[in-house]
Motif scaffolding. Structure first.
Motif, PDB file in Angstrom:
ATOM      1  N   VAL A  65      26.437 -64.020  79.987  1.00  0.00           N
ATOM      2  CA  VAL A  65      26.059 -65.177  80.805  1.00  0.00           C
ATOM      3  C   VAL A  65      24.768 -64.866  81.564  1.00  0.00           C
ATOM      4  O   VAL A  65      23.850 -65.697  81.611  1.00  0.00           O
ATOM      5  CB  VAL A  65      27.199 -65.577  81.761  1.00  0.00           C
ATOM      6  N   ASP A  66      24.661 -63.672  82.136  1.00  0.00           N
ATOM      7  CA  ASP A  66      23.431 -63.287  82.849  1.00  0.00           C
ATOM      8  C   ASP A  66      22.230 -63.258  81.905  1.00  0.00           C
ATOM      9  O   ASP A  66      21.147 -63.730  82.248  1.00  0.00           O
ATOM     10  CB  ASP A  66      23.594 -61.917  83.520  1.00  0.00           C
ATOM     11  N   TYR A  67      22.424 -62.743  80.694  1.00  0.00           N
ATOM     12  CA  TYR A  67      21.346 -62.670  79.703  1.00  0.00           C
ATOM     13  C   TYR A  67      20.862 -64.075  79.336  1.00  0.00           C
ATOM     14  O   TYR A  67      19.660 -64.354  79.351  1.00  0.00           O
ATOM     15  CB  TYR A  67      21.840 -61.921  78.465  1.00  0.00           C
ATOM     16  N   VAL A  68      21.791 -64.974  79.015  1.00  0.00           N
ATOM     17  CA  VAL A  68      21.420 -66.343  78.620  1.00  0.00           C
ATOM     18  C   VAL A  68      20.765 -67.075  79.798  1.00  0.00           C
ATOM     19  O   VAL A  68      19.756 -67.756  79.625  1.00  0.00           O
ATOM     20  CB  VAL A  68      22.647 -67.128  78.097  1.00  0.00           C
ATOM     21  N   THR A  69      21.306 -66.905  80.988  1.00  0.00           N
ATOM     22  CA  THR A  69      20.744 -67.558  82.171  1.00  0.00           C
ATOM     23  C   THR A  69      19.311 -67.089  82.419  1.00  0.00           C
ATOM     24  O   THR A  69      18.414 -67.904  82.663  1.00  0.00           O
ATOM     25  CB  THR A  69      21.637 -67.292  83.399  1.00  0.00           C
ATOM     26  N   ASN A  70      19.075 -65.797  82.341  1.00  0.00           N
ATOM     27  CA  ASN A  70      17.721 -65.260  82.534  1.00  0.00           C
ATOM     28  C   ASN A  70      16.782 -65.710  81.423  1.00  0.00           C
ATOM     29  O   ASN A  70      15.631 -66.080  81.681  1.00  0.00           O
ATOM     30  CB  ASN A  70      17.740 -63.741  82.622  1.00  0.00           C
ATOM     31  N   LEU A  71      17.251 -65.672  80.187  1.00  0.00           N
ATOM     32  CA  LEU A  71      16.432 -66.103  79.056  1.00  0.00           C
ATOM     33  C   LEU A  71      16.088 -67.584  79.178  1.00  0.00           C
ATOM     34  O   LEU A  71      14.940 -67.980  78.974  1.00  0.00           O
ATOM     35  CB  LEU A  71      17.164 -65.837  77.734  1.00  0.00           C
ATOM     36  N   PHE A  72      17.060 -68.404  79.550  1.00  0.00           N
ATOM     37  CA  PHE A  72      16.816 -69.833  79.722  1.00  0.00           C
ATOM     38  C   PHE A  72      15.749 -70.066  80.787  1.00  0.00           C
ATOM     39  O   PHE A  72      14.843 -70.861  80.614  1.00  0.00           O
ATOM     40  CB  PHE A  72      18.103 -70.565  80.098  1.00  0.00           C
ATOM     41  N   GLY A  73      15.847 -69.366  81.905  1.00  0.00           N
ATOM     42  CA  GLY A  73      14.862 -69.514  82.970  1.00  0.00           C
ATOM     43  C   GLY A  73      13.466 -69.145  82.515  1.00  0.00           C
ATOM     44  O   GLY A  73      12.482 -69.820  82.837  1.00  0.00           O
ATOM     45  N   SER A 123      16.129 -59.670  66.520  1.00  0.00           N
ATOM     46  CA  SER A 123      15.014 -60.532  66.153  1.00  0.00           C
ATOM     47  C   SER A 123      13.776 -59.648  66.122  1.00  0.00           C
ATOM     48  O   SER A 123      13.841 -58.481  66.515  1.00  0.00           O
ATOM     49  CB  SER A 123      14.844 -61.660  67.180  1.00  0.00           C
ATOM     50  N   PRO A 124      12.645 -60.182  65.687  1.00  0.00           N
ATOM     51  CA  PRO A 124      11.424 -59.373  65.695  1.00  0.00           C
ATOM     52  C   PRO A 124      11.050 -58.882  67.096  1.00  0.00           C
ATOM     53  O   PRO A 124      10.350 -57.884  67.241  1.00  0.00           O
ATOM     54  CB  PRO A 124      10.358 -60.319  65.142  1.00  0.00           C
ATOM     55  N   ASP A 125      11.530 -59.585  68.130  1.00  0.00           N
ATOM     56  CA  ASP A 125      11.208 -59.203  69.504  1.00  0.00           C
ATOM     57  C   ASP A 125      12.097 -58.100  70.054  1.00  0.00           C
ATOM     58  O   ASP A 125      11.828 -57.564  71.120  1.00  0.00           O
ATOM     59  CB  ASP A 125      11.287 -60.415  70.429  1.00  0.00           C
ATOM     60  N   GLY A 126      13.188 -57.786  69.364  1.00  0.00           N
ATOM     61  CA  GLY A 126      14.067 -56.726  69.854  1.00  0.00           C
ATOM     62  C   GLY A 126      15.492 -56.920  69.395  1.00  0.00           C
ATOM     63  O   GLY A 126      15.823 -57.893  68.714  1.00  0.00           O
ATOM     64  N   ALA A 127      16.327 -56.005  69.805  1.00  0.00           N
ATOM     65  CA  ALA A 127      17.741 -56.034  69.456  1.00  0.00           C
ATOM     66  C   ALA A 127      18.530 -55.484  70.636  1.00  0.00           C
ATOM     67  O   ALA A 127      17.994 -54.762  71.479  1.00  0.00           O
ATOM     68  CB  ALA A 127      18.007 -55.211  68.199  1.00  0.00           C
ATOM     69  N   GLY A 128      19.797 -55.834  70.679  1.00  0.00           N
ATOM     70  CA  GLY A 128      20.620 -55.324  71.758  1.00  0.00           C
ATOM     71  C   GLY A 128      22.062 -55.739  71.601  1.00  0.00           C
ATOM     72  O   GLY A 128      22.432 -56.407  70.633  1.00  0.00           O
ATOM     73  N   ALA A 129      22.857 -55.338  72.568  1.00  0.00           N
ATOM     74  CA  ALA A 129      24.282 -55.663  72.560  1.00  0.00           C
ATOM     75  C   ALA A 129      24.777 -55.764  73.998  1.00  0.00           C
ATOM     76  O   ALA A 129      24.261 -55.089  74.893  1.00  0.00           O
ATOM     77  CB  ALA A 129      25.069 -54.601  71.811  1.00  0.00           C
ATOM     78  N   MET A 130      25.753 -56.625  74.200  1.00  0.00           N
ATOM     79  CA  MET A 130      26.433 -56.780  75.475  1.00  0.00           C
ATOM     80  C   MET A 130      27.925 -56.711  75.206  1.00  0.00           C
ATOM     81  O   MET A 130      28.370 -57.087  74.136  1.00  0.00           O
ATOM     82  CB  MET A 130      26.070 -58.116  76.122  1.00  0.00           C
ATOM     83  N   ARG A 131      28.656 -56.259  76.197  1.00  0.00           N
ATOM     84  CA  ARG A 131      30.086 -56.040  75.992  1.00  0.00           C
ATOM     85  C   ARG A 131      30.985 -56.800  76.956  1.00  0.00           C
ATOM     86  O   ARG A 131      32.192 -56.598  76.953  1.00  0.00           O
ATOM     87  CB  ARG A 131      30.401 -54.540  76.113  1.00  0.00           C
ATOM     88  N   THR A 132      30.392 -57.682  77.784  1.00  0.00           N
ATOM     89  CA  THR A 132      31.219 -58.471  78.700  1.00  0.00           C
ATOM     90  C   THR A 132      30.661 -59.887  78.819  1.00  0.00           C
ATOM     91  O   THR A 132      29.483 -60.127  78.550  1.00  0.00           O
ATOM     92  CB  THR A 132      31.261 -57.864  80.122  1.00  0.00           C
ATOM     93  N   LYS A 133      31.527 -60.789  79.257  1.00  0.00           N
ATOM     94  CA  LYS A 133      31.120 -62.173  79.479  1.00  0.00           C
ATOM     95  C   LYS A 133      30.024 -62.234  80.538  1.00  0.00           C
ATOM     96  O   LYS A 133      29.033 -62.933  80.370  1.00  0.00           O
ATOM     97  CB  LYS A 133      32.339 -62.988  79.921  1.00  0.00           C
ATOM     98  N   LYS A 134      30.171 -61.475  81.618  1.00  0.00           N
ATOM     99  CA  LYS A 134      29.171 -61.491  82.680  1.00  0.00           C
ATOM    100  C   LYS A 134      27.801 -61.069  82.161  1.00  0.00           C
ATOM    101  O   LYS A 134      26.791 -61.701  82.473  1.00  0.00           O
ATOM    102  CB  LYS A 134      29.590 -60.592  83.838  1.00  0.00           C
ATOM    103  N   GLU A 135      27.748 -60.013  81.354  1.00  0.00           N
ATOM    104  CA  GLU A 135      26.464 -59.567  80.792  1.00  0.00           C
ATOM    105  C   GLU A 135      25.824 -60.661  79.945  1.00  0.00           C
ATOM    106  O   GLU A 135      24.618 -60.905  80.041  1.00  0.00           O
ATOM    107  CB  GLU A 135      26.647 -58.324  79.918  1.00  0.00           C
TER     108      GLU A 135
END
Length: 138
Positions: free
Chosen positions: A63-71, A49-61
């Motif tokens: 889930v942690d990303y979405v949980t933190n973003l949601f918060g 997105s305009p705010d950045g880009a990235g990649a994760m390779r596991t379910k834990k990564e």
């Protein structure tokens, strides 16, 4: 080798994104449980997105990303809500489903929606699990 999805890929994608049926301020992290439960342990998630880009390779990564973003997005210090400004459109093709939509921030004080931002998600399913997900947004 990717096996076929047991359930239809279209139904799986709809279930994965069911949390988008509510405005952000109306959601709880529990609304993401269907999505989290569908992720393969070794899911690959890529985003840009305009705010950045990235990649994760596991379910834990992921889930942690979405949980933190949601918060961050739903905390009391955030005054705007995020809503769909165009309904989800699903385009299934075998084990892959492309999903298009648009969303906008709504100012809490005025109630006025901001500009719509287009988004696309590309799901790849294997045995009813999300094995790869790419999300691109404006």
């Amino acid at each position: 080798m990717v096996k076929s999805a047991k359930a239809g890929s279209l139904e799986l994608a709809k279930r994965a994104l069911a949390h988008l049926d509510t405005n952000l301020k109306s959601r709880t992290i529990n609304d993401y449980s269907n999505f989290f439960g569908m992720l393969a342990d070794d899911v690959v998630f890529e985003y840009a997105s305009p705010d950045g880009a990235g990649a994760m390779r596991t379910k834990k990564e992921l889930v942690d990303y979405v949980t933190n973003l949601f918060g961050t997005l739903s905390g009391p210090e955030t005054s705007d809500d995020v809503r769909l400004s165009r309904p989800l459109e699903f385009f299934p093709n075998g084990n892959r489903v492309v999903v298009l939509w648009a969303e906008c921030a709504v100012d809490a004080r005025s109630g006025e929606p901001g500009p719509s931002k287009e988004a696309v998600a590309i799901f790849d399913f294997d045995d009813d699990e999300v094995v790869r997900l790419r999300k691109f947004s404006q």
